[in-house]
Scaffold this motif. Structure first.
Motif, PDB file in Angstrom:
ATOM      1  N   VAL A  57     159.183 105.211  92.899  1.00 12.45           N
ATOM      2  CA  VAL A  57     159.558 103.798  93.049  1.00 12.45           C
ATOM      3  C   VAL A  57     158.352 102.897  92.786  1.00 12.45           C
ATOM      4  O   VAL A  57     158.458 101.875  92.094  1.00 12.45           O
ATOM      5  CB  VAL A  57     160.148 103.522  94.451  1.00 12.45           C
ATOM      6  N   GLY A  58     157.196 103.277  93.328  1.00 13.15           N
ATOM      7  CA  GLY A  58     155.973 102.499  93.106  1.00 13.15           C
ATOM      8  C   GLY A  58     155.619 102.398  91.632  1.00 13.15           C
ATOM      9  O   GLY A  58     155.254 101.320  91.136  1.00 13.15           O
ATOM     10  N   LYS A  59     155.751 103.510  90.916  1.00 12.93           N
ATOM     11  CA  LYS A  59     155.442 103.512  89.483  1.00 12.93           C
ATOM     12  C   LYS A  59     156.433 102.661  88.695  1.00 12.93           C
ATOM     13  O   LYS A  59     156.047 101.964  87.756  1.00 12.93           O
ATOM     14  CB  LYS A  59     155.441 104.954  88.935  1.00 12.93           C
ATOM     15  N   ARG A  60     157.723 102.734  89.079  1.00 12.82           N
ATOM     16  CA  ARG A  60     158.722 101.923  88.375  1.00 12.82           C
ATOM     17  C   ARG A  60     158.434 100.434  88.561  1.00 12.82           C
ATOM     18  O   ARG A  60     158.560  99.638  87.627  1.00 12.82           O
ATOM     19  CB  ARG A  60     160.135 102.238  88.889  1.00 12.82           C
ATOM     20  N   VAL A 118     141.772  92.336  90.422  1.00 11.21           N
ATOM     21  CA  VAL A 118     142.463  91.300  89.650  1.00 11.21           C
ATOM     22  C   VAL A 118     142.760  90.084  90.533  1.00 11.21           C
ATOM     23  O   VAL A 118     142.605  88.937  90.104  1.00 11.21           O
ATOM     24  CB  VAL A 118     143.762  91.857  89.029  1.00 11.21           C
ATOM     25  N   ALA A 119     143.165  90.334  91.787  1.00  7.79           N
ATOM     26  CA  ALA A 119     143.434  89.231  92.715  1.00  7.79           C
ATOM     27  C   ALA A 119     142.161  88.426  92.980  1.00  7.79           C
ATOM     28  O   ALA A 119     142.204  87.191  93.064  1.00  7.79           O
ATOM     29  CB  ALA A 119     144.002  89.764  94.022  1.00  7.79           C
ATOM     30  N   PHE A 123     136.751 101.078  98.006  1.00  4.93           N
ATOM     31  CA  PHE A 123     135.614 101.018  97.080  1.00  4.93           C
ATOM     32  C   PHE A 123     135.566 102.251  96.168  1.00  4.93           C
ATOM     33  O   PHE A 123     135.033 102.176  95.062  1.00  4.93           O
ATOM     34  CB  PHE A 123     134.303 100.925  97.866  1.00  4.93           C
ATOM     35  N   LEU A 124     136.112 103.361  96.639  1.00  6.43           N
ATOM     36  CA  LEU A 124     136.115 104.617  95.880  1.00  6.43           C
ATOM     37  C   LEU A 124     137.564 105.093  95.754  1.00  6.43           C
ATOM     38  O   LEU A 124     138.014 105.962  96.506  1.00  6.43           O
ATOM     39  CB  LEU A 124     135.258 105.679  96.589  1.00  6.43           C
ATOM     40  N   PRO A 125     138.326 104.513  94.820  1.00  8.95           N
ATOM     41  CA  PRO A 125     139.776 104.749  94.775  1.00  8.95           C
ATOM     42  C   PRO A 125     140.190 106.180  94.441  1.00  8.95           C
ATOM     43  O   PRO A 125     141.369 106.520  94.604  1.00  8.95           O
ATOM     44  CB  PRO A 125     140.257 103.781  93.685  1.00  8.95           C
ATOM     45  N   THR A 162     150.320 102.848  94.235  1.00 11.05           N
ATOM     46  CA  THR A 162     149.882 101.707  93.419  1.00 11.05           C
ATOM     47  C   THR A 162     148.356 101.713  93.370  1.00 11.05           C
ATOM     48  O   THR A 162     147.711 101.944  94.394  1.00 11.05           O
ATOM     49  CB  THR A 162     150.349 100.385  94.061  1.00 11.05           C
ATOM     50  N   PRO A 163     147.752 101.487  92.199  1.00 16.40           N
ATOM     51  CA  PRO A 163     146.276 101.436  92.136  1.00 16.40           C
ATOM     52  C   PRO A 163     145.753 100.171  92.810  1.00 16.40           C
ATOM     53  O   PRO A 163     145.450  99.171  92.160  1.00 16.40           O
ATOM     54  CB  PRO A 163     145.996 101.438  90.624  1.00 16.40           C
ATOM     55  N   SER A 164     145.673 100.225  94.150  1.00 19.69           N
ATOM     56  CA  SER A 164     145.352  99.011  94.913  1.00 19.69           C
ATOM     57  C   SER A 164     143.960  98.478  94.603  1.00 19.69           C
ATOM     58  O   SER A 164     143.708  97.279  94.739  1.00 19.69           O
ATOM     59  CB  SER A 164     145.486  99.271  96.417  1.00 19.69           C
TER      60      SER A 164
END
Length: 205
Positions: free
Chosen positions: A186-189, A130-131, A39-41, A122-124
């Motif tokens: 890797v996550g950013k790519r 979005v999901a 909730f607070l990324p 990753t900005p989960s």
């Protein structure tokens, strides 16, 4: 605060004592902190997972972090899915980038979600929202969250299960920092690659 004070505090003995105090709260705090991060990324999930692993041990720390992070992700997904059409959250669906990612997710489903959720940077929170706005089923998203975050959180737990040794062993610290950088890179790519695919598919529509 003076850097020398921080340096004096960050000793193996002090860190061990701090971790023992943290452990005395039981599993509640270990589960709650990763849950709140959904909730607070801006909160540091990586730190929470590492401290959990160091305080409770690799396996229990991983379990508490995984339960908290998955619960938080599913709560955010459920809230957005339930109230995403309301006026309060309607602006999200009208956002151009959100709309593009949402449409792309509707077409591709589980695969890219799993991949995104495997990486700690990753900005989960964005993925959860979005999901929730997309047409992906609750069960598909739950499977992606439970499996993707299992990979991510175990990796972070393995990196951080012995925090005091990071102070005593500079080589281990360097290896940990290298692993963190690789995970971030890797996550950013993957994130950039998915964004490019989203853009290309929308240009061909």
């Amino acid at each position: 605060m003076d850097l020398s004070v921080i340096k004096e505090f960050l000793t193996p003995d002090n860190l061990t004592e701090l971790i023992q105090s943290y452990r005395s709260f039981g599993p509640i705090i270990g589960i709650t902190l990763p849950l709140i991060e959904a909730f607070l990324p801006f909160l540091p999930l990586f730190i929470f997972v590492m401290v959990n692993a160091s305080a409770y041990g690799l396996w229990l720390g991983f379990l508490f972090s995984w339960i908290g992070a998955c619960s938080g992700a599913m709560f955010v997904f459920w809230i957005v899915r339930k109230y995403g059409q309301s006026r309060a959250l309607g602006f999200l669906k009208r956002h151009k980038q959100v709309r593009k990612f949402m449409d792309w997710l509707n077409r591709h489903g589980f695969g890219p979600l799993f991949l995104l959720l495997c990486f700690p940077f990753t900005p989960s929170s964005v993925v959860n929202i979005v999901a929730g706005l997309s047409k992906i089923s609750f069960y598909q998203y739950a499977l992606a969250v439970f499996t993707g975050k299992m990979v991510m959180i175990f990796t972070m737990s393995f990196v951080g299960y012995d925090i005091p040794s990071l102070i005593k062993q500079p080589i281990r610290t360097a290896i940990v920092l290298l692993i963190i950088f690789i995970l971030w890179f890797v996550g950013k790519r993957i994130e950039i690659s998915i964004n490019r695919k989203v853009e290309k598919e929308h240009q061909h529509l």
